[in-house]
Design an enzyme around this catalytic site. Structure first.
Site, PDB file in Angstrom:
ATOM      1  CD  GLU A  95      -2.960  -1.134   2.248  1.00  0.00           C
ATOM      2  OE1 GLU A  95      -4.140  -1.343   1.923  1.00  0.00           O
ATOM      3  OE2 GLU A  95      -2.605  -0.926   3.413  1.00  0.00           O
ATOM      4  CB  CYS A 115       7.691  -5.515   8.658  1.00  0.00           C
ATOM      5  SG  CYS A 115       9.072  -4.718   9.508  1.00  0.00           S
ATOM      6  CB  CYS A 119       6.646  -3.241  16.181  1.00  0.00           C
ATOM      7  SG  CYS A 119       8.327  -2.925  15.625  1.00  0.00           S
TER       8      CYS A 119
HETATM    9 FE1  SF4 Z   1       8.087  -3.156  10.890  1.00  0.00          FE
HETATM   10 FE2  SF4 Z   1       7.923  -2.356  13.421  1.00  0.00          FE
HETATM   11 FE3  SF4 Z   1       8.100  -0.522  11.460  1.00  0.00          FE
HETATM   12 FE4  SF4 Z   1       5.864  -1.979  11.773  1.00  0.00          FE
HETATM   13  S1  SF4 Z   1       6.702  -0.482  13.201  1.00  0.00           S
HETATM   14  S2  SF4 Z   1       6.896  -1.565   9.845  1.00  0.00           S
HETATM   15  S3  SF4 Z   1       6.720  -3.972  12.444  1.00  0.00           S
HETATM   16  S4  SF4 Z   1       9.657  -2.050  12.065  1.00  0.00           S
END
Ligand code: SF4
Ligand code: SAH
Length: 345
Positions: A95, A115, A119
């Protein structure tokens, strides 16, 4: 070279020169012409490059892949934010979001499908890493969105690498893409207008400062290791002390500062003590603080801090002279806000 294997938007100016002049024996101005079609006139097909000789154009059409990702969907928020779901050659999707403001327009670019960092408050983090995006897939998010919004009379002036993925875990492709975007006779978006956001991959973070000179945003979210270990698991590898050291080493140009992103999670990191500790942590680093109201998504266990809590936090930190802004929620109604992106297949 086999057919249709060249992705023009993934090549640096030098590589285009090497291809056209070095391999095809074309005259040197071909690169300049092509660069302008790709990055100034923003054409979506080689066929639109009308001032190229027929022979050269035919050759390009024969060996080049399309110049744009496929558009799977487009949604517009009540506040004007636009979100596209884009799909690439292998069907993988990301996106990309455009956020119009009065005096500028910002595109939020993805760097990975999914990712690897998980997180727990981030929707993208619930999707495993599928793959890195290529240079051209990063560049084309910008050329595509710019051509779209300019056709509607809007401007694309700023870029944030804050979409899906951790840009510094796709270092080479990101650096090459940003260099193409910076090029003064192409897209010409300057270092001041580009912000790379990282969860804190310390060595690459400092290196990116030297390689690119763009603005840096660091996703901090807590200054207590035991809390940050949970919220941003990469903290177990690069803890708060290592992160602070890296931030101090980051080469800041002129009067710029580092932006610290701090997502406000109810009862997790939003107490007055957290605010005081944040101030202590940032001492000696030219800093701005971006307080991000948590954007909930289906299934999350986290809750947003109340508006009062956020203002109280802002007041404590702001009183010390640190610029502290509460990030406006944009595109929330279409799940286009920070941490809500996910390329579903
Ligand atoms: Fe990746 Fe964490 Fe960034 Fe989300 S916040 S994109 S999980 S590094
Ligand atoms: N991986 C990079 C860049 C993409 S995330 C990074 O982590 O910095 C972009 C920003 O959105 C980060 O600051 C991230 O912490 C924040 N974010 C993630 N999920 C969020 C959510 N649900 N609500 C608000 N911000 C969120």
């Amino acid at each position: 070279m086999s057919k249709k294997n060249i992705r023009l938007t993934g090549l640096s100016r030098e590589e285009l020169d090497q291809l056209f002049v070095g391999e095809w024996g074309e005259r040197p101005f071909r690169t300049k012409q092509l660069w302008s079609w790709l990055y100034v006139k923003l054409v979506s097909e080689v066929g639109e490059m009308t001032d190229l000789s027929k022979v050269f154009r035919a050759k390009l059409e024969e060996v080049c892949q399309p110049l744009r990702p496929k558009v799977k969907s487009r949604q517009t928020s009540n506040d004007g934010t636009i979100k596209w779901l884009l799909s690439f050659d292998d069907g993988e999707q990301v996106e990309t979001v455009f956020i119009p403001e009065e005096d500028r327009g910002t595109v939020c670019v993805s760097s990975q499908v999914g990712c690897s960092l998980s997180c727990p408050f981030c929707f993208t983090g619930t999707q495993k890493l599928v793959r890195n995006l290529t240079t051209s897939e990063i560049v084309e998010q910008v050329t595509f969105v710019r051509s779209q919004v300019e056709a509607g009379g809007q401007r694309l002036t700023n870029i944030v690498l804050m979409g899906m993925g951790e840009p510094l875990y796709n270092y080479d492709a990101v650096v090459k893409a940003v260099r193409i975007i910076l090029d003064g006779s192409g897209l010409a978006i300057g270092t001041r207008k580009i912000t790379l956001s990282t969860s804190g991959i310390v060595p690459q973070m400092v290196q990116a400062g030297y390689d690119l000179g763009v603005n840096l945003a660091i996703s901090l979210h807590s200054v207590r290791d035991e809390v940050r270990d949970r919220l941003v698991p990469i903290n177990k590898k690069y803890n708060l002390s290592a992160l602070r050291k890296g931030a101090k080493e980051f080469p800041l140009k002129g009067s710029r500062s580092i932006t610290w992103e701090y997502v406000m999670l109810d009862g997790v990191n939003d107490s007055p003590e957290d605010a005081h500790e944040l101030v202590r942590y940032l001492k000696g680093i030219p800093s701005k603080i971006n307080l991000i109201p948590f954007n909930p998504w289906p299934g999350t266990v986290y809750r947003p801090s109340s508006a009062e809590k956020i203002t109280q936090f802002q007041n404590i930190v702001g009183k010390t002279g640190l610029v502290t802004v509460i990030r406006e929620r944009r595109g929330e109604d279409i799940q286009a806000a920070c941490g809500q992106l996910k390329g579903l297949r």
